[in-house]
Scaffold this active site. Structure first.
Site, PDB file in Angstrom:
ATOM      1  N   PRO A   1       0.797  -1.241   0.000  1.00  0.00           N
ATOM      2  CA  PRO A   1       0.000   0.000   0.000  1.00  0.00           C
ATOM      3  C   PRO A   1       0.821   1.278   0.000  1.00  0.00           C
ATOM      4  O   PRO A   1       0.816   2.043   0.960  1.00  0.00           O
ATOM      5  CB  PRO A   1      -0.830  -0.144   1.276  1.00  0.00           C
ATOM      6  CG  PRO A   1       0.028  -0.946   2.184  1.00  0.00           C
ATOM      7  CD  PRO A   1       0.816  -1.890   1.311  1.00  0.00           C
ATOM      8  N   CYS A   2       1.523   1.523  -1.088  1.00  0.00           N
ATOM      9  CA  CYS A   2       2.334   2.727  -1.161  1.00  0.00           C
ATOM     10  C   CYS A   2       1.451   3.971  -1.150  1.00  0.00           C
ATOM     11  O   CYS A   2       1.921   5.053  -0.814  1.00  0.00           O
ATOM     12  CB  CYS A   2       3.223   2.708  -2.400  1.00  0.00           C
ATOM     13  SG  CYS A   2       2.351   2.383  -3.916  1.00  0.00           S
ATOM     14  N   HIS A   3       0.178   3.807  -1.451  1.00  0.00           N
ATOM     15  CA  HIS A   3      -0.727   4.959  -1.395  1.00  0.00           C
ATOM     16  C   HIS A   3      -0.930   5.436   0.037  1.00  0.00           C
ATOM     17  O   HIS A   3      -1.412   6.528   0.256  1.00  0.00           O
ATOM     18  CB  HIS A   3      -2.069   4.592  -2.028  1.00  0.00           C
ATOM     19  CG  HIS A   3      -2.714   3.380  -1.441  1.00  0.00           C
ATOM     20  ND1 HIS A   3      -2.346   2.090  -1.798  1.00  0.00           N
ATOM     21  CD2 HIS A   3      -3.666   3.242  -0.499  1.00  0.00           C
ATOM     22  CE1 HIS A   3      -3.071   1.231  -1.101  1.00  0.00           C
ATOM     23  NE2 HIS A   3      -3.880   1.891  -0.299  1.00  0.00           N
TER      24      HIS A   3
END
Length: 179
Positions: free
Chosen positions: A138-140
DNA sequence: GCTTTAGACGTAT
DNA sequence: ATACGTCTAAAGC
């Protein structure tokens, strides 16, 4: 000598004008992409790092899982992916930290760098930008220290959309932490 | 609040 | 060696 499958299989799925894709090797997801507007683009992007692959609907279900995760459903990909082919330990460390960020929460680039005993805030951004498994890793959920959303490979707007799908409140480009 | 500036550091070329 | 990046902090407006 028989080589057990090193074959890379790419499956796609479509949901309301968005095309998702996953690349799978030996039953594990090795790459995902952020959704594209056409299936052609999706396949072009996900396949460009592979010299050979085959298209199949075999893993369409996994592509659909990624799609559901994008839209805010809590989906577990435990044991379905591996972080692979990362050059240095630094990238691996960063990505392993990012994987641990819980659904609906965010961390800052600074927090990630501190977690791995580094001051390389910027290098953290660079490393995350090379995330081979967007959505799954989940780089967001990694944002700037002032809680502005920050950059994103798929564009800031897409990052905001994913975060909002997870129930995170964003006003004027800034994350509002709920009490 | 917004913009500029310098700083920090892993990676690609 | 050089340039760039999903950045940060401090300073000035």
């Amino acid at each position: 000598m028989i080589f057990i499958s090193e074959k890379i299989v790419i499956s796609t799925c479509n949901h309301e004008k968005l095309y998702f894709a996953v690349a799978v090797k030996n039953g594990k997801i090795i790459k995902t992409i952020l959704p594209k507007l056409t299936e052609k683009e999706a396949i072009a992007e996900i396949s460009d790092s592979f010299s050979s692959f085959q298209l199949s609907d075999e893993y369409q279900g996994l592509a659909e899982s990624v799609c559901r995760a994008y839209h805010g459903e809590r989906v577990s990909f435990k044991d379905k992916f591996i972080v692979h082919e990362l050059k240095g330990d630094f990238q691996k460390d960063v990505l392993h930290e990012v994987v641990e960020i819980p659904y609906g929460e965010v961390r800052t680039y600074k927090q990630i760098s501190e977690a791995i005993d580094s001051k390389a805030y910027r290098a953290v951004g660079t490393a995350i930008g090379k995330n081979p498994l967007p959505i799954i890793i989940p780089c967001h959920r990694v944002v700037k220290s002032d809680l502005k959303v920050g950059g994103f490979f798929g564009g800031t707007e897409m990052k905001k959309e994913i975060l909002e799908n997870e129930g995170i409140c964003i006003i004027n480009g800034k994350i509002i932490i709920k009490k």
